[in-house]
Design a protein around this motif. Sequence first.
Motif, PDB file in Angstrom:
ATOM      1  N   VAL A 187       1.284  -1.398   0.060  1.00 33.96           N
ATOM      2  CA  VAL A 187      -0.145  -0.010  -0.340  1.00 33.96           C
ATOM      3  C   VAL A 187       1.165   1.743  -0.552  1.00 33.96           C
ATOM      4  O   VAL A 187       0.322   2.325  -0.687  1.00 33.96           O
ATOM      5  CB  VAL A 187      -0.854   0.067   0.977  1.00 33.96           C
ATOM      6  N   GLY A 188       1.430   1.363   0.872  1.00 31.16           N
ATOM      7  CA  GLY A 188       3.052   2.444   0.865  1.00 31.16           C
ATOM      8  C   GLY A 188       3.976   2.101  -0.222  1.00 31.16           C
ATOM      9  O   GLY A 188       5.321   3.037  -0.236  1.00 31.16           O
ATOM     10  N   ASP A 189       4.364   0.893  -0.970  1.00 34.57           N
ATOM     11  CA  ASP A 189       5.505   1.161  -1.709  1.00 34.57           C
ATOM     12  C   ASP A 189       5.449   1.616  -3.125  1.00 34.57           C
ATOM     13  O   ASP A 189       4.327   1.540  -3.771  1.00 34.57           O
ATOM     14  CB  ASP A 189       5.661  -0.610  -2.055  1.00 34.57           C
ATOM     15  N   PRO A 190       5.963   2.925  -3.288  1.00 39.96           N
ATOM     16  CA  PRO A 190       6.464   4.265  -4.617  1.00 39.96           C
ATOM     17  C   PRO A 190       6.280   2.661  -5.490  1.00 39.96           C
ATOM     18  O   PRO A 190       6.101   3.067  -6.944  1.00 39.96           O
ATOM     19  CB  PRO A 190       7.161   5.287  -4.262  1.00 39.96           C
ATOM     20  N   THR A 272      -7.138   2.882 -10.005  1.00 37.26           N
ATOM     21  CA  THR A 272      -7.411   1.653 -10.907  1.00 37.26           C
ATOM     22  C   THR A 272      -8.761   0.750 -11.350  1.00 37.26           C
ATOM     23  O   THR A 272      -9.183   0.432 -11.786  1.00 37.26           O
ATOM     24  CB  THR A 272      -7.386   0.954  -9.227  1.00 37.26           C
ATOM     25  N   PRO A 273      -9.819   2.426 -10.414  1.00 34.35           N
ATOM     26  CA  PRO A 273     -11.569   2.264 -11.268  1.00 34.35           C
ATOM     27  C   PRO A 273     -11.121   2.413 -12.801  1.00 34.35           C
ATOM     28  O   PRO A 273     -12.595   2.256 -13.004  1.00 34.35           O
ATOM     29  CB  PRO A 273     -11.804   3.010 -10.547  1.00 34.35           C
ATOM     30  N   ARG A 274      -9.902   2.818 -12.859  1.00 38.58           N
ATOM     31  CA  ARG A 274     -10.500   2.933 -14.067  1.00 38.58           C
ATOM     32  C   ARG A 274     -10.159   1.796 -15.303  1.00 38.58           C
ATOM     33  O   ARG A 274      -9.715   2.153 -16.519  1.00 38.58           O
ATOM     34  CB  ARG A 274      -9.150   4.030 -14.595  1.00 38.58           C
ATOM     35  N   SER A 275     -10.188   0.798 -14.632  1.00 33.31           N
ATOM     36  CA  SER A 275     -10.509  -0.914 -15.331  1.00 33.31           C
ATOM     37  C   SER A 275      -9.366  -1.552 -14.867  1.00 33.31           C
ATOM     38  O   SER A 275      -9.264  -2.894 -15.612  1.00 33.31           O
ATOM     39  CB  SER A 275     -10.840  -1.216 -16.214  1.00 33.31           C
ATOM     40  N   ALA A 276      -8.662  -0.966 -14.221  1.00 26.76           N
ATOM     41  CA  ALA A 276      -7.341  -2.002 -13.718  1.00 26.76           C
ATOM     42  C   ALA A 276      -7.458  -3.367 -12.944  1.00 26.76           C
ATOM     43  O   ALA A 276      -7.153  -4.006 -13.372  1.00 26.76           O
ATOM     44  CB  ALA A 276      -6.109  -1.105 -13.021  1.00 26.76           C
ATOM     45  N   GLY A 277      -8.666  -3.069 -12.236  1.00 31.86           N
ATOM     46  CA  GLY A 277      -8.214  -4.174 -10.775  1.00 31.86           C
ATOM     47  C   GLY A 277      -7.695  -4.395  -9.811  1.00 31.86           C
ATOM     48  O   GLY A 277      -7.898  -5.161  -8.604  1.00 31.86           O
ATOM     49  N   PHE A 278      -6.782  -4.004  -9.986  1.00 28.28           N
ATOM     50  CA  PHE A 278      -5.342  -4.563  -8.355  1.00 28.28           C
ATOM     51  C   PHE A 278      -6.253  -2.921  -7.688  1.00 28.28           C
ATOM     52  O   PHE A 278      -6.900  -2.175  -7.360  1.00 28.28           O
ATOM     53  CB  PHE A 278      -3.963  -3.630  -8.644  1.00 28.28           C
ATOM     54  N   ASN A 279      -5.677  -3.512  -5.955  1.00 25.92           N
ATOM     55  CA  ASN A 279      -6.381  -2.321  -4.860  1.00 25.92           C
ATOM     56  C   ASN A 279      -5.272  -2.780  -3.877  1.00 25.92           C
ATOM     57  O   ASN A 279      -4.449  -4.655  -3.637  1.00 25.92           O
ATOM     58  CB  ASN A 279      -7.451  -2.908  -4.368  1.00 25.92           C
ATOM     59  N   THR A 280      -4.360  -1.768  -3.399  1.00 31.30           N
ATOM     60  CA  THR A 280      -3.323  -1.689  -2.110  1.00 31.30           C
ATOM     61  C   THR A 280      -4.768  -1.740  -0.678  1.00 31.30           C
ATOM     62  O   THR A 280      -3.809  -1.611  -0.082  1.00 31.30           O
ATOM     63  CB  THR A 280      -2.839  -0.528  -2.343  1.00 31.30           C
ATOM     64  N   VAL A 281      -5.498  -1.513  -0.275  1.00 28.44           N
ATOM     65  CA  VAL A 281      -6.330  -1.556   0.392  1.00 28.44           C
ATOM     66  C   VAL A 281      -7.845  -2.143   0.205  1.00 28.44           C
ATOM     67  O   VAL A 281      -7.682  -2.496  -1.051  1.00 28.44           O
ATOM     68  CB  VAL A 281      -7.263  -0.326   0.940  1.00 28.44           C
ATOM     69  N   LEU A 393     -12.573  -5.035  -9.999  1.00 27.06           N
ATOM     70  CA  LEU A 393     -12.712  -5.110  -7.858  1.00 27.06           C
ATOM     71  C   LEU A 393     -13.570  -5.376  -7.562  1.00 27.06           C
ATOM     72  O   LEU A 393     -14.713  -6.162  -8.122  1.00 27.06           O
ATOM     73  CB  LEU A 393     -12.423  -3.121  -8.360  1.00 27.06           C
ATOM     74  N   SER A 394     -13.798  -6.222  -6.263  1.00 24.04           N
ATOM     75  CA  SER A 394     -14.601  -6.856  -6.357  1.00 24.04           C
ATOM     76  C   SER A 394     -14.483  -6.600  -4.136  1.00 24.04           C
ATOM     77  O   SER A 394     -13.721  -6.255  -3.885  1.00 24.04           O
ATOM     78  CB  SER A 394     -14.845  -8.685  -6.032  1.00 24.04           C
ATOM     79  N   MET A 395     -16.081  -6.482  -3.827  1.00 22.58           N
ATOM     80  CA  MET A 395     -15.327  -6.651  -2.138  1.00 22.58           C
ATOM     81  C   MET A 395     -16.590  -8.054  -0.844  1.00 22.58           C
ATOM     82  O   MET A 395     -17.168  -7.633   0.009  1.00 22.58           O
ATOM     83  CB  MET A 395     -17.229  -5.845  -1.940  1.00 22.58           C
TER      84      MET A 395
END
Length: 446
Positions: A187-190, A272-281, A393-395
Amino acid sequence: MRLHNKDIHINPPQWIIIGFLFLIMIGTVLLLLPLSSAGPTSIGFTDALFTSVSAVCVTGLAVVSTGSDLSLFGQTVVMVLVQLGGLGFMVFGISVAILLGKVTGLKYRQLLQTTTNSLSARGLLRIAMIVLLFALLLEGASTLVLTWRWHEELGLADAFYYALFHSVAAFNNAGFSLFDHSMEQFVGDPTVNLSLSTLFIVGGLGLMVIADVYKTRNFRFLSLHSKVVLTTSAALLVFGFVALFLLELWNPASNGSTVSERLWAAYFQSATPRSAGFNTVDIGSMLVASQFLIIVLMFIGASSGGTGGGIKTNTFVVLLLAMFNTFRSGNQVHAFKRTIAMETIMRALAVVVSSLAFIIVATLILTVTEGINDVYFLTVLFEVVSAFSTTGLSMGFTDELSTVGKVVIMITMFVGRLGPLALAYALTYQQTVSRASYPKDQVLIG
């Protein structure tokens, strides 16, 4: 009785559909093999089909863990499907044909034009080669950077493989990850944040925009389409970053995060909502307001001709400008000292309305099949929009889907990847122009 045979005419959009279905079928067969499973038995037909559809449609929603439940062979199959489904099998096919010295005729140019959503077929073969080489170079550069970042933790060989897999997935805007919980540990890795986000932002801009920037290298001389896409993409990224950062300040779940981690998290979750799908949180732990904002951003999606989904940034801007023009009673819609054609506005309206209609129907079906009493409505809506926009992305709802629910999401991913308007166009390619002319009349609006 004599039968007269007629040649079956398959138009370019229909060829695209056939090509995607063929890729999905091949992917399903390969993923169904026990060799693709990390366990002793196959992952099953439904899960194999779902994974194949998600990969070809560059979504990233997964009913099995890519890193744990699939073998090296299965993961490689997913990576190849993502690359072919993202850059477009026609871009690959024509580029390979050019390299081999094969002749490409008008039919192939029309297919490439349909695949890239281009306004003209002129120069598309050269553009296909440029974009393919650019994509491979960008993925290669990211692979080297991420290999350097992960080699101490994973070892050189595994670091290279992980870097290659995630670079391919990122450029093609597919959210498949070999790590548990996606990229939450970074999450905090540049290095990880910038490497992956650069790939899926560039990939989502669209092939024509990339080629236009490469050709002109000056914003003033870019086409109207490129100017609209670049400006809107930057504006949405900044807006999402600021809004998510401010909203999540009130989230108790992020109390243990540093300011730096909060800033990187807001940046990555806005991109990422621009269609990427990865999430850091963990998306499920975010505030409801943040989750709804992500739904809106996913619905807008990437840009036409890119590897992402959604209604597209250019579609969103055209309708926004048309709305402002209506409020001020203007006769024409302008952008960057250019007039936008009424045909373009009507097409944008058709895309948005058809997309909303499909999302509403799919959400309604899932609320019935998945039991709305046990699942929050926002969770269902989030899943449908994520599938339709091919975001990924998914909940945490994907692995709880019933068989019927999986089928609904698969259809949603497929329609979202092709676009509802392109799908309708493929089914009604032979259009007849009405010669009837009727007097104008008024219908009350608003």
